[in-house]
Design a protein around this motif. Sequence first.
Motif, PDB file in Angstrom:
ATOM      1  N   GLU A 105      49.452 -31.011  37.564  1.00  0.00           N
ATOM      2  CA  GLU A 105      48.407 -31.257  38.557  1.00  0.00           C
ATOM      3  C   GLU A 105      49.019 -31.671  39.889  1.00  0.00           C
ATOM      4  OE1 GLU A 105      44.475 -34.134  39.231  1.00  0.00           O
ATOM      5  OE2 GLU A 105      45.541 -34.132  37.307  1.00  0.00           O
ATOM      6  N   PHE A 106      48.562 -31.010  40.960  1.00  0.00           N
ATOM      7  CA  PHE A 106      48.981 -31.359  42.317  1.00  0.00           C
ATOM      8  C   PHE A 106      47.747 -31.585  43.176  1.00  0.00           C
ATOM      9  CE2 PHE A 106      53.004 -29.812  40.904  1.00  0.00           C
ATOM     10  CZ  PHE A 106      53.976 -30.300  41.781  1.00  0.00           C
ATOM     11  N   TRP A 107      47.892 -32.466  44.177  1.00  0.00           N
ATOM     12  CA  TRP A 107      46.835 -32.710  45.145  1.00  0.00           C
ATOM     13  C   TRP A 107      47.310 -32.223  46.506  1.00  0.00           C
ATOM     14  CZ3 TRP A 107      45.002 -38.386  43.889  1.00  0.00           C
ATOM     15  CH2 TRP A 107      44.325 -38.366  42.668  1.00  0.00           C
ATOM     16  N   LEU A 108      46.375 -31.694  47.260  1.00  0.00           N
ATOM     17  CA  LEU A 108      46.675 -31.095  48.550  1.00  0.00           C
ATOM     18  C   LEU A 108      45.702 -31.620  49.588  1.00  0.00           C
ATOM     19  CD1 LEU A 108      47.736 -28.828  50.525  1.00  0.00           C
ATOM     20  CD2 LEU A 108      46.120 -27.291  49.375  1.00  0.00           C
ATOM     21  N   THR A 109      46.220 -31.999  50.750  1.00  0.00           N
ATOM     22  CA  THR A 109      45.338 -32.400  51.841  1.00  0.00           C
ATOM     23  C   THR A 109      45.898 -31.901  53.164  1.00  0.00           C
ATOM     24  OG1 THR A 109      44.098 -34.245  52.765  1.00  0.00           O
ATOM     25  CG2 THR A 109      46.434 -34.630  52.336  1.00  0.00           C
ATOM     26  N   CYS A 110      45.046 -31.941  54.190  1.00  0.00           N
ATOM     27  CA  CYS A 110      45.414 -31.401  55.492  1.00  0.00           C
ATOM     28  C   CYS A 110      44.752 -32.238  56.580  1.00  0.00           C
ATOM     29  CB  CYS A 110      44.955 -29.943  55.595  1.00  0.00           C
ATOM     30  SG  CYS A 110      45.256 -29.173  57.197  1.00  0.00           S
ATOM     31  N   ASP A 111      45.482 -32.447  57.690  1.00  0.00           N
ATOM     32  CA  ASP A 111      44.901 -33.205  58.792  1.00  0.00           C
ATOM     33  C   ASP A 111      44.315 -32.279  59.843  1.00  0.00           C
ATOM     34  OD1 ASP A 111      47.059 -32.116  60.142  1.00  0.00           O
ATOM     35  OD2 ASP A 111      47.620 -33.981  61.133  1.00  0.00           O
ATOM     36  N   GLY A 112      44.115 -31.000  59.513  1.00  0.00           N
ATOM     37  CA  GLY A 112      43.671 -30.007  60.485  1.00  0.00           C
ATOM     38  C   GLY A 112      42.388 -30.367  61.192  1.00  0.00           C
ATOM     39  N   ALA A 113      41.506 -31.082  60.540  1.00  0.00           N
ATOM     40  CA  ALA A 113      40.218 -31.412  61.160  1.00  0.00           C
ATOM     41  C   ALA A 113      40.394 -32.265  62.401  1.00  0.00           C
ATOM     42  CB  ALA A 113      39.329 -32.138  60.159  1.00  0.00           C
ATOM     43  N   THR A 114      41.503 -32.991  62.514  1.00  0.00           N
ATOM     44  CA  THR A 114      41.713 -33.852  63.679  1.00  0.00           C
ATOM     45  C   THR A 114      42.481 -33.146  64.783  1.00  0.00           C
ATOM     46  OG1 THR A 114      43.786 -34.719  62.794  1.00  0.00           O
ATOM     47  CG2 THR A 114      41.765 -35.868  62.183  1.00  0.00           C
ATOM     48  N   THR A 115      43.040 -31.966  64.512  1.00  0.00           N
ATOM     49  CA  THR A 115      43.866 -31.301  65.520  1.00  0.00           C
ATOM     50  C   THR A 115      43.280 -29.983  65.971  1.00  0.00           C
ATOM     51  OG1 THR A 115      45.184 -30.289  63.764  1.00  0.00           O
ATOM     52  CG2 THR A 115      46.011 -32.346  64.707  1.00  0.00           C
ATOM     53  N   THR A 116      42.199 -29.517  65.323  1.00  0.00           N
ATOM     54  CA  THR A 116      41.548 -28.289  65.743  1.00  0.00           C
ATOM     55  C   THR A 116      40.080 -28.580  66.043  1.00  0.00           C
ATOM     56  OG1 THR A 116      41.076 -27.727  63.453  1.00  0.00           O
ATOM     57  CG2 THR A 116      43.065 -26.776  64.395  1.00  0.00           C
ATOM     58  N   SER A 117      39.467 -27.678  66.773  1.00  0.00           N
ATOM     59  CA  SER A 117      38.074 -27.907  67.169  1.00  0.00           C
ATOM     60  C   SER A 117      37.120 -27.863  65.984  1.00  0.00           C
ATOM     61  CB  SER A 117      37.662 -26.869  68.223  1.00  0.00           C
ATOM     62  OG  SER A 117      37.856 -25.558  67.721  1.00  0.00           O
ATOM     63  N   ASN A 118      37.512 -27.182  64.939  1.00  0.00           N
ATOM     64  CA  ASN A 118      36.737 -27.230  63.696  1.00  0.00           C
ATOM     65  C   ASN A 118      37.672 -26.865  62.556  1.00  0.00           C
ATOM     66  OD1 ASN A 118      36.626 -24.230  63.095  1.00  0.00           O
ATOM     67  ND2 ASN A 118      35.679 -24.252  65.128  1.00  0.00           N
ATOM     68  N   GLY A 119      37.278 -27.179  61.371  1.00  0.00           N
ATOM     69  CA  GLY A 119      38.133 -26.856  60.241  1.00  0.00           C
ATOM     70  C   GLY A 119      37.379 -27.005  58.946  1.00  0.00           C
ATOM     71  N   THR A 120      37.731 -26.151  57.977  1.00  0.00           N
ATOM     72  CA  THR A 120      37.039 -26.211  56.689  1.00  0.00           C
ATOM     73  C   THR A 120      37.929 -25.592  55.624  1.00  0.00           C
ATOM     74  OG1 THR A 120      35.001 -25.618  55.540  1.00  0.00           O
ATOM     75  CG2 THR A 120      35.929 -23.957  57.001  1.00  0.00           C
ATOM     76  N   TRP A 121      37.733 -26.027  54.395  1.00  0.00           N
ATOM     77  CA  TRP A 121      38.441 -25.421  53.266  1.00  0.00           C
ATOM     78  C   TRP A 121      37.683 -24.168  52.824  1.00  0.00           C
ATOM     79  CZ3 TRP A 121      43.191 -26.562  51.935  1.00  0.00           C
ATOM     80  CH2 TRP A 121      43.701 -27.827  52.195  1.00  0.00           C
ATOM     81  N   LEU A 122      38.430 -23.096  52.569  1.00  0.00           N
ATOM     82  CA  LEU A 122      37.871 -21.863  52.027  1.00  0.00           C
ATOM     83  C   LEU A 122      38.496 -21.610  50.657  1.00  0.00           C
ATOM     84  CD1 LEU A 122      38.146 -19.515  55.168  1.00  0.00           C
ATOM     85  CD2 LEU A 122      36.199 -20.943  54.481  1.00  0.00           C
ATOM     86  N   PHE A 123      37.691 -21.055  49.738  1.00  0.00           N
ATOM     87  CA  PHE A 123      38.180 -20.787  48.390  1.00  0.00           C
ATOM     88  C   PHE A 123      37.826 -19.366  47.958  1.00  0.00           C
ATOM     89  CE2 PHE A 123      38.210 -25.318  48.527  1.00  0.00           C
ATOM     90  CZ  PHE A 123      39.202 -25.722  47.647  1.00  0.00           C
ATOM     91  N   THR A 124      38.726 -18.780  47.180  1.00  0.00           N
ATOM     92  CA  THR A 124      38.464 -17.492  46.536  1.00  0.00           C
ATOM     93  C   THR A 124      39.375 -17.400  45.321  1.00  0.00           C
ATOM     94  OG1 THR A 124      38.263 -15.107  46.915  1.00  0.00           O
ATOM     95  CG2 THR A 124      40.165 -16.201  47.896  1.00  0.00           C
TER      96      THR A 124
END
Length: 895
Positions: free
Chosen positions: A240-259
């Motif tokens: 098990e691994f956990w993943l996170t991103c600080d993109g929401a604070t450095t871009t005008s918008n941001g969201t996780w996408l899944f497929t």
Amino acid sequence: MTAEDQRLNLSYSRQEDWLRWGPYLSERQWGTVREDYSEGGDATWSYFPHDHARSRAYRWGEDGILGITDRKGRLCFSVALWNSRDPILKERLFGVTGPEGNHGEDVKECYYYLDSSPTHSYMRGLYKYPQARYPYEDLVSVSQSRSRDEPEYELIDSGVFQDERYFDVQAEYAKAGPNDLLIKLTVTNRGPQAAVLHLLPQFFFRNTWTWQCTDEGCTTRPSMRQKGNVVQTFHETLGEFWLTCDGATTTSNGTWLFTDNETNSKRHPGLPSESEFFKDAFHEYVVQGNLQAVNPDQNGTKCAFYGLDLLQPGASLTMRLRLSQVESPIIAETCGGDVQRFAEEAIGDNFEQVFAERISDTDAFYEKTIPANISADDQLIMRQAYAGLLWTKQFYQYVVDTWLDGDPNGVPIPASRKAGRNHEWRHLFNRDVISMPDKWEYPWYAAWDLAFHMIPMAKLDIEFAKQQMILFLREWYMHPSGQIPAYEWQLDDVNPPVHAWGVWKIYEASGPEGKRDTKFLAKAFQKLLLNFTWWVNRKDPRGKNIFAGGFLGLDNIGVFDRSKPLPHGHLEQADGTSWMAFYCGTMLKMAIELAPESEAYGDMASKFFEHYVAIAEAMNCMDGTGLWDDKDKFYYDHLYADGKSIPIRVRSLVGLLPIMTGVILDEEIIAKLPGFKSRMEWFLNANDDLPNHMTYREGESPTDGKVTQRLMAIPSREQFQSLISVMLDEDEFLSPFGIRSMSKAHGKEPFIFDFGGQRNEVCYQPGESNSGMFGGNSNWRGPVWFPMNFLLIESLKNYYSFVGDAVKIECPTGSGNQMTLLEVTQELERRCASLFERGADGARPAHGTESRYVDDPHWKDLILFYEYFHADSGQGLGASHQTGWTALVASMLGT
């Protein structure tokens, strides 16, 4: 010992697995033999083209831009981009295929490996992404329209970088722990106007579930799911691994996408797929605006953090991500297994501190690895050569038995496949991290390339170098007959037998005399005996110690396709026979080195000593059956037909390779092996005319006249002098950038050979081949190749260690300038290194006439390491990221 050395020690002592994650993701999986399930298995490029790669799941691997993965290729990361103009999401590198390129396959991108520590605890790479529409169609159509006499059409020629309208995309990686990965993406707008960039760092599991295969070691489907600001990933064997991103604070918008990493069954009906959300969902979502393409439940086997930003001229954005195992200290200790705390604390002050520490560690490692007494420019060249060598490690999987028979839920397998390509290699089971020649143009191993890769690698990671050499001798690689697999296109093709030499060089690098890794040497020696026997039994058709090796990796160097039988007679090869003498001499040195541990090795030393002499006598025989031409004072391949041996008088590297056969035996060591010493002396006494057939010289002590060393070599002293004179002649082999693969004299006087009613011609071509024959996409009729230059230089150093300053050679021939053999090697190394060095005009010859590499601050310190080089101009040719054997320049600069 540096911090990086300590991490290497912890890795190989199996205490901490710092090598679990690395740049092991391929840069091209499409268009490979492994992914080809066509009728007959011959339509490699057309069966799985680039256009399918975004929407079809791969069976045997994955690819991406500047990506990483674990050593089994289970969980992968790479960068995806869109400039609002391209027809597709940029997820992988594009290039023309073999049939499309005027000189064969060729990547059409600008990307650079800038740094890496041996454990990949720090890595940095750069990708240049145009802001204009990427010219996919233009690159193909222009390449197809150009003749073989014209240069290749590159991305940089298309105009997409005009006015610097591009993004610099820098990917950096740092490890806080063996399973705690920090990722930093920095994108800079180099253009004069504001520009929009869609940035999608994406994680995906390699698809091992669709096919219902049994050779992956796991049975359950992996998963990714969003929990707040964290993505939780699980894989049966990875954990098990956990993943996170600080993109929401450095871009005008941001969201996780899944497929899901599944084939788009709508686009590819008939291919297996198990999901309604497909591999190309992010392309559909971002480029096509299809919001229903992604999984609304925020789970799957592929995810990306989607950020969109408008970058002003010169401005940068940074996106930071962290991938950590549940048991990693940041979760187990700092966050106590709390998902929310991990999301809040994973990318804090500690993040940049880890990067700073790993950069400092990497600098410290190279400070002790790269000589301080060379120029700053040469240090830059070495650092990037080493970076490319480390970045071109790749997870490589190819199980021939499964590939031939197919998977339970795979595509139907035609019956002809079972008697087609590689069908005699059912035992081959490859699933390892391997050093690749070039992860786009050659994303599969090449056995003789690998031996050269490991010479500079031994300076960085001696254990990895040893493991790679042993790997190819394992029973699941080596054929039961003793043959070493060549490469996936044709596993039973014949490469030069340099594996033993590579083993010996790595053994020498494993420690000071008396403290070297004899266990490694003995392990390799036993398997190399099988391979040597294969050569003797299969490649000496008349049993006369004159060998017909075949292709031998030199593509079109001769008048005939040496990988195929002739319609009449067979070739007896000067290079094939030299390689075998070289092999023999190396095995002799190994046996003598190991003999103090067991008398059996002394017996083997006697065998190789006598076999070496037999090859030398056969090659130099003057009765018309040898390969030395006394008229031209050169070695040639011979066509043996109807009981006659006809010389094929092409002046090429083929005739220079006997130079590399020198072997020096130390009398002090021989004296400790009484059995071998007595047998050798009996043989020498029984063959007292030996100096008439080869070089056999005894070095004597100046004090008491006793023998201290013995030198053996195929060329006699006179033959050696003739070959060196030709090799150092600037009108023949000596170019401003090293030794040419064919004599320049053939530019004025092509060699013509009439055989079987056909007229065959060979001429000097300093650059790309003007013919598609005998290999097609590479050329041995003139350009400078690093592996052969390195071997010739090493051989002259070997001679020098015996003759010292007493022997001097005119260099260049006709100049009147006398040099010792050591000085000659230094001159050759200088010429080879000058390909990459900045000249008085600021240009590096390898980059040709492209002005960006001369005066643009964002390009001038970026160095490409090509497959081979134009012998007159020095321009790089062939594969552009062949930091495998071209990384040998680091070994030349470091002497």
